[in-house]
Structures are given as C-alpha cells and as structure tokens.
Write a protein that holds these residues in place. Structure first.
Motif, mmCIF file in Angstrom:
data_model
loop_
_atom_site.group_PDB
_atom_site.id
_atom_site.type_symbol
_atom_site.label_atom_id
_atom_site.label_comp_id
_atom_site.label_asym_id
_atom_site.label_seq_id
_atom_site.Cartn_x
_atom_site.Cartn_y
_atom_site.Cartn_z
ATOM 1 N N ILE A 131 0.829 -1.203 0.000
ATOM 2 C CA ILE A 131 0.000 0.000 0.000
ATOM 3 C C ILE A 131 0.865 1.256 0.000
ATOM 4 C CG2 ILE A 131 -0.404 0.277 2.490
ATOM 5 C CD1 ILE A 131 -3.062 0.665 -0.230
ATOM 6 N N VAL A 132 1.995 1.220 0.680
ATOM 7 C CA VAL A 132 2.904 2.370 0.691
ATOM 8 C C VAL A 132 3.480 2.596 -0.705
ATOM 9 C CG1 VAL A 132 5.152 3.166 1.540
ATOM 10 C CG2 VAL A 132 3.444 2.287 3.146
ATOM 11 N N VAL A 133 3.899 1.525 -1.363
ATOM 12 C CA VAL A 133 4.418 1.628 -2.731
ATOM 13 C C VAL A 133 3.341 2.207 -3.651
ATOM 14 C CG1 VAL A 133 5.002 0.181 -4.730
ATOM 15 C CG2 VAL A 133 6.232 -0.102 -2.579
ATOM 16 N N HIS A 134 2.113 1.758 -3.494
ATOM 17 C CA HIS A 134 1.000 2.256 -4.317
ATOM 18 C C HIS A 134 0.833 3.760 -4.139
ATOM 19 C CE1 HIS A 134 -2.956 1.753 -6.357
ATOM 20 N NE2 HIS A 134 -3.235 2.844 -5.659
ATOM 21 N N GLU A 135 0.806 4.211 -2.897
ATOM 22 C CA GLU A 135 0.606 5.650 -2.645
ATOM 23 C C GLU A 135 1.825 6.467 -3.060
ATOM 24 O OE1 GLU A 135 -2.319 6.676 -2.247
ATOM 25 O OE2 GLU A 135 -3.119 4.690 -1.834
ATOM 26 N N LEU A 136 3.018 5.941 -2.879
ATOM 27 C CA LEU A 136 4.216 6.651 -3.334
ATOM 28 C C LEU A 136 4.241 6.769 -4.855
ATOM 29 C CD1 LEU A 136 7.033 5.270 -1.007
ATOM 30 C CD2 LEU A 136 6.207 7.634 -1.122
ATOM 31 N N ILE A 171 2.800 9.827 -6.394
ATOM 32 C CA ILE A 171 3.561 11.086 -6.402
ATOM 33 C C ILE A 171 4.035 11.378 -7.817
ATOM 34 C CG2 ILE A 171 5.676 12.216 -5.600
ATOM 35 C CD1 ILE A 171 5.316 10.720 -2.954
ATOM 36 N N ARG A 172 4.450 10.328 -8.531
ATOM 37 C CA ARG A 172 4.930 10.496 -9.908
ATOM 38 C C ARG A 172 3.834 10.318 -10.950
ATOM 39 N NH1 ARG A 172 10.601 8.841 -9.970
ATOM 40 N NH2 ARG A 172 11.595 10.694 -9.144
ATOM 41 N N GLU A 173 2.996 9.344 -10.750
ATOM 42 C CA GLU A 173 1.960 8.997 -11.732
ATOM 43 C C GLU A 173 0.592 9.130 -11.077
ATOM 44 O OE1 GLU A 173 2.685 8.324 -14.856
ATOM 45 O OE2 GLU A 173 4.859 8.209 -14.546
ATOM 46 N N ARG A 174 -0.207 10.058 -11.539
ATOM 47 C CA ARG A 174 -1.505 10.317 -10.911
ATOM 48 C C ARG A 174 -2.557 9.255 -11.247
ATOM 49 N NH1 ARG A 174 -1.423 15.203 -8.390
ATOM 50 N NH2 ARG A 174 0.003 16.747 -9.239
ATOM 51 N N GLU A 175 -2.556 8.755 -12.448
ATOM 52 C CA GLU A 175 -3.570 7.798 -12.899
ATOM 53 C C GLU A 175 -3.093 6.356 -12.721
ATOM 54 O OE1 GLU A 175 -6.575 8.843 -13.889
ATOM 55 O OE2 GLU A 175 -5.887 10.897 -13.559
ATOM 56 N N HIS A 176 -4.036 5.440 -12.617
ATOM 57 C CA HIS A 176 -3.719 4.014 -12.575
ATOM 58 C C HIS A 176 -3.555 3.511 -14.012
ATOM 59 C CE1 HIS A 176 -5.881 4.142 -8.558
ATOM 60 N NE2 HIS A 176 -4.646 3.796 -8.277
ATOM 61 N N TYR A 191 1.669 1.290 -12.852
ATOM 62 C CA TYR A 191 1.923 -0.084 -12.408
ATOM 63 C C TYR A 191 3.365 -0.522 -12.675
ATOM 64 C CZ TYR A 191 -2.891 -0.521 -11.067
ATOM 65 O OH TYR A 191 -4.095 -0.341 -10.437
ATOM 66 N N GLN A 192 4.005 0.024 -13.689
ATOM 67 C CA GLN A 192 5.426 -0.260 -13.914
ATOM 68 C C GLN A 192 6.264 0.297 -12.770
ATOM 69 O OE1 GLN A 192 6.069 1.382 -17.858
ATOM 70 N NE2 GLN A 192 5.971 -0.653 -18.795
ATOM 71 N N LEU A 193 5.911 1.497 -12.303
ATOM 72 C CA LEU A 193 6.623 2.094 -11.177
ATOM 73 C C LEU A 193 6.389 1.275 -9.903
ATOM 74 C CD1 LEU A 193 8.371 4.304 -9.985
ATOM 75 C CD2 LEU A 193 6.323 5.744 -9.803
ATOM 76 N N CYS A 194 5.154 0.833 -9.680
ATOM 77 C CA CYS A 194 4.848 -0.014 -8.518
ATOM 78 C C CYS A 194 5.693 -1.287 -8.553
ATOM 79 C CB CYS A 194 3.364 -0.377 -8.480
ATOM 80 S SG CYS A 194 2.276 0.969 -8.004
ATOM 81 N N CYS A 195 5.778 -1.915 -9.715
ATOM 82 C CA CYS A 195 6.553 -3.156 -9.856
ATOM 83 C C CYS A 195 8.051 -2.911 -9.742
ATOM 84 C CB CYS A 195 6.215 -3.853 -11.168
ATOM 85 S SG CYS A 195 4.570 -4.579 -11.172
#
Length: 175
Positions: A121-126, A129-134, A139-143
């Motif tokens: 959840i922290v990774v998702h919210e962080l 900061i860079r990417e506003r939309e899902h 998702y590449q940044l999350c991964c």
C-alpha cells in the motif's frame, strides 16, 4: 438513506479466481494459506514509525520527488471512501511563494497486517507522487519498487474479503 454495500475487493479479477477465493473462505482454508505465507504482523505501530518507513522506501526509489509533509494511519479511510490509502497534494500561495504539501494516509487496517501488505500500500501511494492515474506507467513504477506488487495486491484483496466474510483478523499487535 440507502445502506452501504461492502466493496467487492475482487471486482477486477476473473470471476473464476474470485470464486476460488470465496470457496476458500467458505471452507475456512484461506486464513490458513495466508498465515502460512505471511506468518506475522509488522512492527510499525505509530504514525512516526510509519513516516520513517515510508521515507525509507521513498529515499530508495523516489529520491527526487517532493518532500512528504505527513504520513499517518487513518481510521476513517476504509469506512468513508472505500479506500485503503490516499495521497493528497495541496498547493497554496504564501506571499510570493507557492508552497506544496504532500500527504499519505494509510487505513488503520494495515496496522495489523504483515509487512509485505503494508509495503504494497505504501508503494502504491508513493507511485501516485509520480503517476496520478492508474495506468501502465503507474503499475510499472509499482513493480519497480516492489517486484511482487501484483501478487501482494491480490493477497491483500483476498484477505479483505476474508475480513468482510468472517470479521476475524489474522494478525494482531501481539503476534
């Protein structure tokens, strides 16, 4: 007033997969599987500890992103917004300067979950900061920040289905 319906945490997944999770809950086997995979809760108990935890992840992956002004557990999130975490960015004019504040709030349900779930959840919210939309970049940044992001997201959603169905948490502060 119309009663609120519980969110369908598995709405975006194939119906067969959602049915498997519901069957595991019905057979009371999902809890056993999750406990085997994630045996204990994390030790992040306070807002200060959460802030430090988020700053560590942010420092590793998003060093050039703006400063976080607040990170906190929020007991109202899941009930009011059907959200597990939120990020807010506020810009205010103060004299001749434009001041920006960025906050992350995490639902208190994550206080009593394994560290892997909190990290997801922290990774998702962080990532917001860079990417506003899902979108794909989000998702590449999350991964990039958490290689098992998609599996962890599914496991969190399965656990939330378990909580809705049984009202029995699997982890606690004493665990």
């Amino acid at each position: 007033m119309r009663p609120r319906t519980a969110p369908d945490y598995l709405a975006g997944y194939p119906p067969a997969l959602a049915a498997q999770v519901r069957d595991l809950i019905g057979q009371e086997r999902l809890a056993e599987l999750l406990l085997r995979k994630y045996p204990q809760a994390h030790g992040v108990r306070t807002d200060k500890a959460l802030y430090d935890y988020v700053q560590d992840i942010k420092g590793e992956f998003l060093r050039n992103a703006g400063q976080l002004s607040k990170v906190a557990f929020d007991s109202k999130l899941q009930v009011i917004q059907h959200a597990l975490g939120t990020h807010t960015r506020i810009a205010r004019v103060q004299g001749a300067k434009l001041k920006s504040k960025c906050e992350i709030r995490v639902a208190t349900v994550f206080r009593d979950m394994p560290e892997a779930f909190l990290r997801m959840i922290v990774v998702h919210e962080l990532a917001h900061i860079r990417e506003r939309e899902h979108d794909k970049a989000f998702y590449q940044l999350c991964c990039h920040m958490e290689p098992d992001y998609h599996q962890l997201e599914f496991d969190v959603r399965a656990y939330l289905c378990h909580l809705d169905a049984t009202d029995r948490p699997l982890w606690s502060a004493a665990a």
